[in-house]
Design an enzyme around this catalytic site. Structure first.
Site, PDB file in Angstrom:
ATOM      1  N   GLY A 158       0.825  -1.199   0.000  1.00 13.37           N
ATOM      2  CA  GLY A 158       0.000   0.000   0.000  1.00 13.37           C
ATOM      3  C   GLY A 158       0.859   1.250   0.000  1.00 13.37           C
ATOM      4  N   CYS A 159       0.230   2.378  -0.375  1.00  9.15           N
ATOM      5  CA  CYS A 159       0.995   3.621  -0.497  1.00  9.15           C
ATOM      6  C   CYS A 159       1.473   4.143   0.856  1.00  9.15           C
ATOM      7  CB  CYS A 159       0.174   4.683  -1.228  1.00  9.15           C
ATOM      8  SG  CYS A 159      -1.463   4.931  -0.536  1.00  9.15           S
ATOM      9  N   PHE A 160       0.717   3.952   1.932  1.00  9.71           N
ATOM     10  CA  PHE A 160       1.193   4.372   3.259  1.00  9.71           C
ATOM     11  C   PHE A 160       2.208   3.396   3.853  1.00  9.71           C
ATOM     12  CE2 PHE A 160      -2.709   7.133   3.603  1.00  9.71           C
ATOM     13  CZ  PHE A 160      -2.041   8.318   3.828  1.00  9.71           C
ATOM     14  N   PRO A 161       1.960   2.078   3.816  1.00 13.96           N
ATOM     15  CA  PRO A 161       2.952   1.161   4.388  1.00 13.96           C
ATOM     16  C   PRO A 161       4.341   1.271   3.749  1.00 13.96           C
ATOM     17  CG  PRO A 161       0.851   0.040   4.171  1.00 13.96           C
ATOM     18  CD  PRO A 161       0.698   1.382   3.504  1.00 13.96           C
ATOM     19  N   PRO A 163       6.347   3.959   2.734  1.00 17.02           N
ATOM     20  CA  PRO A 163       7.317   4.826   3.422  1.00 17.02           C
ATOM     21  C   PRO A 163       7.482   4.470   4.897  1.00 17.02           C
ATOM     22  CG  PRO A 163       5.259   6.015   3.032  1.00 17.02           C
ATOM     23  CD  PRO A 163       5.161   4.718   2.282  1.00 17.02           C
TER      24      PRO A 163
END
Ligand SMILES: NC(=O)c1ccc[n+]([C@@H]2O[C@H](COP(=O)([O-])OP(=O)(O)OC[C@H]3O[C@@H](n4cnc5c(N)ncnc54)[C@H](OP(=O)(O)O)[C@@H]3O)[C@@H](O)[C@H]2O)c1
Length: 355
Positions: A158-161, A163
């Protein structure tokens, strides 16, 4: 004598009419080792790529027609590798047939990122393909590259996990994070919600607003915990509060963790710089520098910044990326490059336009 073009890998993009699928096709059309042979869609089937994505009207693929995906055999006949850019739940219905036919699959949805028992609580469905789920490799190339290279099924993160795990895993590994929960404050632009229109992501609702959503039950919470376990071998509780901000692209995740006794700004920055010194898509900022998501837009780069606040013994790591590139399509191509034995950065942009 004329040169014979070498055979190229045939790839399918299913969900090509969406935001992630559109960015995938844009980048794949410039990839020297692959040929896009199938574009799949739902309600847009029958239209051409150039019609559904006018920004791709000058692409060599513009006149290619999008096809329905109700016959999985047509997808696996056309391609050796398929990217599934479908809503959660749809990928795990389609992917098993493609995998059974021998195709490699990279899933951009959340359908293969967690353990089976997590799906009813966090995604609201019983997982229909638990055999394949247990074989899926979590696709974070900088930390799990060897496993990705040998995988048939990759769960694109996912885009948050992305970074959060890239920022925290090396610091856990070096013993710089102490006991206690990790707190993550996330910001995302509206394209993170996909192309379908909704009142909550409309211009009227978003412009001038910054608002939290889905806390504390966002599905990226268990994904961060599981990925930290896979990548760093730690069992850590995460509290995650995402916010929608009035921009189109970009994610910033600010992580707060208890600093261990040996942690200082110097040690955490050097630890991250050492961990990613050979990595083309992770830019660890120097002491005192601040991330700016704008420098990552349309690139596959993630920027990381870290410091320790000695007053509160808090370690802070901030990561910024483009949700549609390093957070979706770019990372998926990075995974594909590894799975096909290609140079990992092939066809992936590193340089942003500015301002
Ligand atoms: N947006 C992001 O920043 C981002 C980042 C990371 C991961 N992801 C994940 O990537 C996936 C795609 O996201 P997105 O933002 O690209 O979504 P999107 O813009 O809403 O696109 C969804 C795509 O799926 C197709 N589709 C929907 N239902 C279908 C069905 N039943 N059968 C066949 N095709 C169907 C749509 O086709 P039609 O439009 O033709 O119906 C469209 O091509 C999601 O799982 C999302 O969570 C997104």
């Amino acid at each position: 004598m004329t040169d014979t073009p070498s055979a190229r890998y045939r790839v399918a993009v299913v969900g090509a009419s969406g935001y992630a699928g559109g960015e995938l096709v844009r980048l794949l059309s410039q990839h020297p080792a692959v040929e896009v042979t199938f574009l799949g869609a739902g309600s847009s089937a029958g239209r051409t790529l150039g019609e559904v994505h006018p920004n791709l009207a000058s692409s060599p693929l513009a006149s290619m027609q999008l096809r329905p995906v109700d016959d999985p055999a047509a997808v696996s006949a056309a391609a050796e590798l398929a990217f599934c850019c479908l809503p959660h739940g749809a990928s795990s219905s389609l992917a098993p047939s493609l995998l059974d036919d021998g195709a490699k699959v990279i899933d951009l949805a959340g359908d293969f990122r967690l353990e089976a028992g997590d799906y009813p609580e966090w995604y609201g469905f019983e997982h229909p393909a638990q055999g394949w789920l247990s074989k899926a490799v979590y696709g974070l190339p900088e930390l799990l590259g060897e496993q990705i290279a040998g995988a048939q099924l990759v769960a694109n993160p996912g885009c948050f996990p992305t970074p959060v795990v890239l920022g925290l895993a090396p610091l856990f590994g070096a013993g710089l994070i102490g006991e206690g929960p990790i707190r993550v404050d996330g910001k995302t632009g509206v394209s993170g919600a996909g192309r379908a229109t909704s009142e909550s992501t409309s211009f009227s609702a978003s412009d001038g607003s910054i608002r939290p959503y889905r806390a504390p039950l966002h599905q990226h919470t268990p994904e961060m915990e599981r990925a930290l376990e896979l990548a760093a071998g730690v069992s850590s509780a995460v509290v995650f509060v995402p916010h929608l901000v009035p921009t189109v692209r970009g994610v910033v995740a600010t992580c707060y963790a208890p600093a261990s006794a040996g942690a200082s700004t110097e040690t955490v920055v050097r630890c991250l710089q050492q961990a990613y010194s050979g990595e083309p898509f992770v830019r660890v900022l120097e002491l005192g520098e601040m991330v700016d998501v704008k420098r990552t837009i349309a690139t596959n780069t993630v920027e990381l910044q870290a410091f320790v606040d000695p007053r509160t013994t808090t370690l802070v790591v901030i990561g910024a990326l483009d949700n549609l590139i390093k957070g979706a399509a770019g990372q998926a191509i990075q995974n594909m490059n590894l799975m096909l034995g290609l140079e990992v950065s092939t066809a992936l942009p590193k340089v942003a336009a500015y301002p």
